[in-house]
Enzyme design. Structure first.
Site, PDB file in Angstrom:
ATOM      1  N   ASP A  27      -8.061   3.742   0.883  1.00 31.07           N
ATOM      2  CA  ASP A  27      -7.150   4.187   1.940  1.00 31.07           C
ATOM      3  C   ASP A  27      -7.974   4.751   3.110  1.00 31.07           C
ATOM      4  O   ASP A  27      -8.701   5.731   2.928  1.00 31.07           O
ATOM      5  CB  ASP A  27      -6.255   5.274   1.328  1.00 31.07           C
ATOM      6  CG  ASP A  27      -5.280   5.868   2.314  1.00 31.07           C
ATOM      7  OD1 ASP A  27      -5.334   5.503   3.507  1.00 31.07           O
ATOM      8  OD2 ASP A  27      -4.474   6.709   1.881  1.00 31.07           O
ATOM      9  N   CYS A  47       0.869  -1.181   0.000  1.00 33.21           N
ATOM     10  CA  CYS A  47       0.000   0.000   0.000  1.00 33.21           C
ATOM     11  C   CYS A  47       0.908   1.235   0.000  1.00 33.21           C
ATOM     12  O   CYS A  47       2.069   1.140  -0.397  1.00 33.21           O
ATOM     13  CB  CYS A  47      -0.974  -0.025   1.180  1.00 33.21           C
ATOM     14  SG  CYS A  47      -0.195  -0.001   2.810  1.00 33.21           S
TER      15      CYS A  47
HETATM   16  P1  4NP Z   1      -1.838   2.798   4.055  1.00 36.76           P
HETATM   17  O1  4NP Z   1      -2.485   4.157   4.623  1.00 36.76           O
HETATM   18  O2  4NP Z   1      -1.261   3.144   2.698  1.00 36.76           O
HETATM   19  O3  4NP Z   1      -2.991   1.876   3.957  1.00 36.76           O
HETATM   20  O4  4NP Z   1      -0.773   2.383   5.063  1.00 36.76           O
HETATM   21  C1  4NP Z   1      -1.780   5.362   4.709  1.00 36.76           C
HETATM   22  C2  4NP Z   1      -0.908   5.560   5.736  1.00 36.76           C
HETATM   23  C3  4NP Z   1      -0.226   6.773   5.842  1.00 36.76           C
HETATM   24  C4  4NP Z   1      -0.447   7.769   4.917  1.00 36.76           C
HETATM   25  C5  4NP Z   1      -1.331   7.556   3.872  1.00 36.76           C
HETATM   26  C6  4NP Z   1      -2.000   6.343   3.770  1.00 36.76           C
HETATM   27  N1  4NP Z   1       0.230   9.018   5.029  1.00 36.76           N
HETATM   28  O5  4NP Z   1      -0.070   9.917   4.253  1.00 36.76           O
HETATM   29  O6  4NP Z   1       1.087   9.162   5.917  1.00 36.76           O
END
Ligand code: 4NP
Length: 164
Positions: free
Chosen positions: A131, A14
């Site tokens: 997300d 991800c």
């Molecule tokens: P993930 O979610 O891709 O599912 O781990 C996110 C975690 C952090 C961030 C964005 C999405 N961020 O912008 O820090």
């Protein structure tokens, strides 16, 4: 005596490696254990971004997963690297943006499967695990619902292909 077949190595990817892909790592591992495939597989997760390297999963991802019996606490985030294309047979992205990033990194000789995780569960008729990072608790529940259903479908597909 024959050497045991090499393990099938699967990587979930991800953006941050603190919400969706660590959840998929743990939920899918539980699904393959139930399917009796645990010893034949190696499962890992990574993020396309580097900001959270070394951090545990997001506290909300940990809490929502714990309510369903999954322990995300021991995991630590890492960034995906070119070496992952040597190591993993399946590299599964959570959304189209993650997949675009991986396709841009993909070495020309990568012989594994690179694609969207939910494409392995066509009955869901969805392509992406959204997300949940900037949303509320319902986003984390939805993420878990999709990852549980996708994991069951992918585990069943592997059981069928290994039985052949
Ligand atoms: P993930 O979610 O891709 O599912 O781990 C996110 C975690 C952090 C961030 C964005 C999405 N961020 O912008 O820090």
């Amino acid at each position: 005596m024959c050497a045991p077949p090499d393990r099938i190595r699967i990587l979930f990817v991800c953006l941050g490696n603190i919400c969706r892909s660590p959840t998929a790592e743990v939920v899918f591992r539980a699904a393959v254990q139930r399917a009796g495939l645990g010893p034949r597989l190696q499962v890992d997760s990574a993020g396309t971004g580097e900001w959270h390297t070394g951090s545990p999963p997001d506290y909300r991802a940990i809490a929502h997963a714990a309510k369903r019996g999954y322990d995300l606490k021991p995991l630590r985030a890492r960034q995906v690297s070119i070496a992952d294309f040597d190591r993993f047979h399946w590299i599964l992205a959570m959304d189209g943006s993650n997949l675009d990033h991986l396709q841009a990194m993909r070495p020309p000789d990568f012989g594994g499967h690179l694609g969207l995780f939910l494409e392995l569960a066509p009955q869901l008729e969805l392509r992406e695990v959204p997300d949940p990072y900037d949303g509320g608790p319902e986003g984390f529940e939805r993420m878990l619902d999709l990852i549980e259903r996708g994991s069951e479908a992918f585990a069943a597909k592997l059981v069928e292909s290994l039985a052949r």
